[in-house]
Write an enzyme that holds these catalytic residues in place. Structure first.
Site, PDB file in Angstrom:
ATOM      1  N   ARG A 140      31.161   0.915 -56.549  1.00  0.00           N
ATOM      2  CA  ARG A 140      31.540  -0.301 -55.394  1.00  0.00           C
ATOM      3  C   ARG A 140      30.654  -0.086 -54.323  1.00  0.00           C
ATOM      4  NH1 ARG A 140      37.225   0.508 -56.105  1.00  0.00           N
ATOM      5  NH2 ARG A 140      37.641  -0.925 -58.062  1.00  0.00           N
TER       6      ARG A 140
ATOM      7  N   ASN B 153      35.017  -1.074 -44.815  1.00  0.00           N
ATOM      8  CA  ASN B 153      34.509   0.326 -45.245  1.00  0.00           C
ATOM      9  C   ASN B 153      35.558   1.502 -45.028  1.00  0.00           C
ATOM     10  OD1 ASN B 153      32.330  -1.144 -46.705  1.00  0.00           O
ATOM     11  ND2 ASN B 153      30.852  -0.272 -44.984  1.00  0.00           N
TER      12      ASN B 153
ATOM     13  N   HIS C 178      36.763  -4.567 -60.380  1.00  0.00           N
ATOM     14  CA  HIS C 178      38.034  -4.118 -60.328  1.00  0.00           C
ATOM     15  C   HIS C 178      38.745  -3.667 -61.521  1.00  0.00           C
ATOM     16  CE1 HIS C 178      38.191  -6.040 -55.872  1.00  0.00           C
ATOM     17  NE2 HIS C 178      37.597  -5.069 -55.840  1.00  0.00           N
TER      18      HIS C 178
ATOM     19  N   HIS D 237      28.974  -2.989 -51.657  1.00  0.00           N
ATOM     20  CA  HIS D 237      28.964  -3.028 -50.179  1.00  0.00           C
ATOM     21  C   HIS D 237      27.508  -2.671 -49.586  1.00  0.00           C
ATOM     22  CE1 HIS D 237      33.440  -2.748 -49.429  1.00  0.00           C
ATOM     23  NE2 HIS D 237      33.272  -2.892 -51.130  1.00  0.00           N
TER      24      HIS D 237
END
Length: 329
Positions: A63, A95, A194, A67
């Site tokens: 991830r 975050n 996910h 981000h």
């Protein structure tokens, strides 16, 4: 007649655009084949150890690419710690108490600096490590493009303004991804990240007890799954308790999409991909065809990895801080 200043800007505009393109790194596979030929194997070895030590590291590291890349391009700005003069991205809304495994990137950087000091950027480490997290969890393999520089700064405000909330719906996500030239197909495929990991009750209590301010649960949640979530995340309970994002949280596969079809998506931003008319059939396709999902996921990761700000950068020696200025000789 145009004012002199406006005319000057018009004449300079092509030059400025060319300058920005020139500042963007030229990314290519095998970028370190001459300068640090062991780079990719070092990253893979450290990732293997990290996942063995803590299986959640695979999802957490994967991830980091999303981000990082969505906020001012793939430049490792995400990794910078706050300073007295700079609020970085680690404590941004999307975050804080969410992203993990920064120490895995640190471990990789130390290993690389031992063999090839000052050569491999932290931004490229994120890209390589994210790929390896997927591969080591049973997902597809692909060749990554490398050659990024590390940013000289970071912005909490930029992260807050860009990164989506777990409450986001498909319409919002479609528009967000379009800003980065990522298609609806890219959105659905990349949401398949996910397939790995967990999320906090904090991210779903509104779905369970007050969806859209209704005072009722999200009607799209499959009833037995909702009962399970009610027990995991009771109203007024510990919102830091975590639940699996799909039924096989340590295996990168298409189970995530099967769960969405059956109304068992954990996050609102996930389940809405099946309830929205523009994304529903893509979800259904990936729930039946894992190979199609894997191919689209790789394409999406490569496109996301191409995002760059065009700003000046460096190769950080420590991913958490910019390099100190060179002392005058």
């Amino acid at each position: 007649m145009l004012p002199k200043m406006s005319l000057l800007l018009l004449l300079l505009l092509p030059c400025l655009l060319l300058l920005q393109v020139a500042m963007a790194a030229e990314l290519k596979p095998g970028f370190y084949s001459d300068t640090c030929p062991e780079a990719e194997s070092i990253v893979r070895d450290v990732m293997k150890k990290a996942i063995t030590r803590e299986p959640r590291s695979a999802a957490s590291v994967m991830r980091l690419q999303f981000h990082d890349c969505f906020v001012d391009g793939c430049d490792a700005s995400l990794l910078l710690d706050d300073t007295p003069s700079m609020l970085g991205e680690k404590l941004s809304l999307s975050n804080i108490n969410s992203l993990r495994s920064y120490e895995v990137i640190d471990e990789i950087k130390v290993a690389l600096e031992t063999i090839c000091p000052g050569v491999v950027s932290c931004a490229d480490i994120i890209i390589m490590a994210a790929r390896d997290a997927v591969v080591l969890s049973g997902g597809p393999k692909w060749e990554v493009k490398l050659g990024r520089k590390d940013s000289l700064t970071a912005s909490q405000e930029d992260s807050d303004n860009i990164m989506p909330s777990p409450r986001a719906n498909a319409s919002f996500l479609i528009d967000l991804f379009a800003k980065f030239n990522l298609s609806i197909n890219d959105l659905v495929a990349l949401s398949g990240s996910h397939s790995l990991g967990k999320a906090r009750c904090f991210s779903i209590v509104f779905r369970l007890y007050n969806q859209s301010g209704s005072g009722r649960p999200d009607p799209t949640i499959e009833p037995k799954f909702r009962e399970k979530l009610d027990k995991l995340c009771p109203l007024g309970g510990d919102e830091n308790v975590t639940g699996d994002l799909d039924a096989t949280p340590q295996q990168f596969d298409n189970q995530y999409f099967k769960d969405l079809v059956s109304g068992r998506g954990f996050l609102n931003s996930d389940q809405t991909l099946f309830t929205h008319r523009r994304t529903r059939e893509i979800v259904r396709l990936y729930s039946k065809d894992q190979s199609a999902f894997f191919q689209a996921f790789v394409e999406g990761m490569l496109k996301m990895g191409d995002l760059q700000s065009g700003r000046a950068g460096e190769i950080r020696r420590n991913c958490r801080v910019v390099n100190p200025p060179l002392e005058d000789v």
